[in-house]
Design a protein around this motif. Structure first.
Motif, PDB file in Angstrom:
ATOM      1  N   ASN A  33       0.815  -1.218   0.000  1.00 63.86           N
ATOM      2  CA  ASN A  33       0.000   0.000   0.000  1.00 63.86           C
ATOM      3  C   ASN A  33       0.848   1.267   0.000  1.00 63.86           C
ATOM      4  O   ASN A  33       0.344   2.357   0.278  1.00 63.86           O
ATOM      5  CB  ASN A  33      -0.929   0.008   1.214  1.00 63.86           C
ATOM      6  N   ILE A  36      -0.328   4.163  -2.391  1.00 61.78           N
ATOM      7  CA  ILE A  36      -1.622   4.695  -1.966  1.00 61.78           C
ATOM      8  C   ILE A  36      -1.426   5.661  -0.798  1.00 61.78           C
ATOM      9  O   ILE A  36      -1.983   6.770  -0.785  1.00 61.78           O
ATOM     10  CB  ILE A  36      -2.578   3.555  -1.561  1.00 61.78           C
ATOM     11  N   GLN A  37      -0.611   5.264   0.159  1.00 62.59           N
ATOM     12  CA  GLN A  37      -0.389   6.112   1.325  1.00 62.59           C
ATOM     13  C   GLN A  37       0.414   7.370   0.986  1.00 62.59           C
ATOM     14  O   GLN A  37       0.126   8.448   1.502  1.00 62.59           O
ATOM     15  CB  GLN A  37       0.296   5.318   2.437  1.00 62.59           C
ATOM     16  N   ASN A  39       0.353   8.924  -1.834  1.00 67.21           N
ATOM     17  CA  ASN A  39      -0.595   9.830  -2.499  1.00 67.21           C
ATOM     18  C   ASN A  39      -1.497  10.533  -1.485  1.00 67.21           C
ATOM     19  O   ASN A  39      -1.833  11.714  -1.660  1.00 67.21           O
ATOM     20  CB  ASN A  39      -1.439   9.050  -3.504  1.00 67.21           C
ATOM     21  N   GLN A  40      -1.890   9.808  -0.446  1.00 69.02           N
ATOM     22  CA  GLN A  40      -2.690  10.426   0.603  1.00 69.02           C
ATOM     23  C   GLN A  40      -1.893  11.514   1.317  1.00 69.02           C
ATOM     24  O   GLN A  40      -2.399  12.623   1.544  1.00 69.02           O
ATOM     25  CB  GLN A  40      -3.148   9.369   1.608  1.00 69.02           C
ATOM     26  N   GLY A  43      -1.721  14.712  -0.504  1.00 71.50           N
ATOM     27  CA  GLY A  43      -2.959  15.470  -0.570  1.00 71.50           C
ATOM     28  C   GLY A  43      -3.308  16.218   0.700  1.00 71.50           C
ATOM     29  O   GLY A  43      -4.219  17.045   0.711  1.00 71.50           O
ATOM     30  N   TYR A  44      -2.565  15.946   1.786  1.00 65.67           N
ATOM     31  CA  TYR A  44      -2.848  16.620   3.047  1.00 65.67           C
ATOM     32  C   TYR A  44      -2.260  18.033   3.050  1.00 65.67           C
ATOM     33  O   TYR A  44      -1.198  18.274   2.468  1.00 65.67           O
ATOM     34  CB  TYR A  44      -2.251  15.835   4.221  1.00 65.67           C
TER      35      TYR A  44
END
Length: 224
Positions: A33, A36-37, A39-40, A43-44
């Protein structure tokens, strides 16, 4: 040197060379993952008051803002990550220009049999990139925590105590050389056999609530 001794010396050198060449390091390995992480994280929203906790599952295993009572604490831990993974995603941290960065990484490198000197080299790259990219950020290197081989779940991580100690020693030296903070948390989690105490873990690698509370107390002097 007698001829037989000379031939033996050549054989030993050749064998050593072949052994060293046979060590293969998969620098591209990433947890399932990972992207995915990352990318998260990208976005913060960022703030120069952020306090970043950067690492693997040991870091990812708690809510740092709630544990420390600091709303600006940010968890940037990814389970299974290595120093190579940190280097790949480090720009996300640097671009935020945070107030502080607390780093704990390396036990998965050790489990994957990365050479100690390679782990230290990656650490030095991490430190230098942070100091160059966000020079006002205060950097804290934390010693790698012990493990406990009386459990059976994470066999690749156990029985690597000498590597943990060797790397921690070099991390202390590296921190001094690069003028960053070194926090030696390792001794505070040991039992009488110099293993990760059973009161701090359920499976010999990851931490329980008591361990995180202990860790938080160790960090409080550096959060003022």
């Amino acid at each position: 040197m007698k001829p037989t001794n000379f031939l033996l010396a050549i054989l030993l050198i050749t064998t050593t060379s072949l052994v060293s060449q046979s060590i293969e390091v998969d620098s591209l390995h990433r947890p399932r993952n990972y992207h995915i992480q990352v990318n998260q994280f990208q976005g913060y929203p960022d703030s120069k008051q952020d306090i970043i906790f950067l690492g693997n599952s040991i870091t990812a295993g708690t809510n740092w803002n709630e544990l420390l009572g600091l709303p600006n604490a940010r968890n940037r831990g990814i389970s299974g990550d290595t120093t190579f993974g940190i280097l790949e995603r480090l720009d996300e941290v640097i671009e935020g220009d945070p107030s502080k960065v607390f780093i704990l990484i390396g036990i998965n490198d050790i489990a994957r049999n990365y050479p100690d000197e390679l782990i230290i080299s990656n650490y030095e790259k991490i430190i230098r990139r942070i100091k160059k990219g966000c020079p006002n950020t205060e950097v804290f290197i934390q010693s790698i925590l012990p493990v406990n081989n009386t459990f059976t779940r994470y066999k690749n991580h156990y029985n690597k105590d000498e590597h943990i100690l060797a790397i921690n020693k070099e991390l202390k030296n590296l921190s001094k050389t690069n003028n960053v903070n070194f926090i030696d948390i390792h001794p505070h989690f040991l039992d009488e056999e110099n293993r990760l105490s059973r009161k701090f873990t359920e499976e010999g690698l990851h931490l329980n609530a008591l361990a995180y509370q202990t860790w938080a107390e160790l960090l409080k002097p550096y959060l003022k």
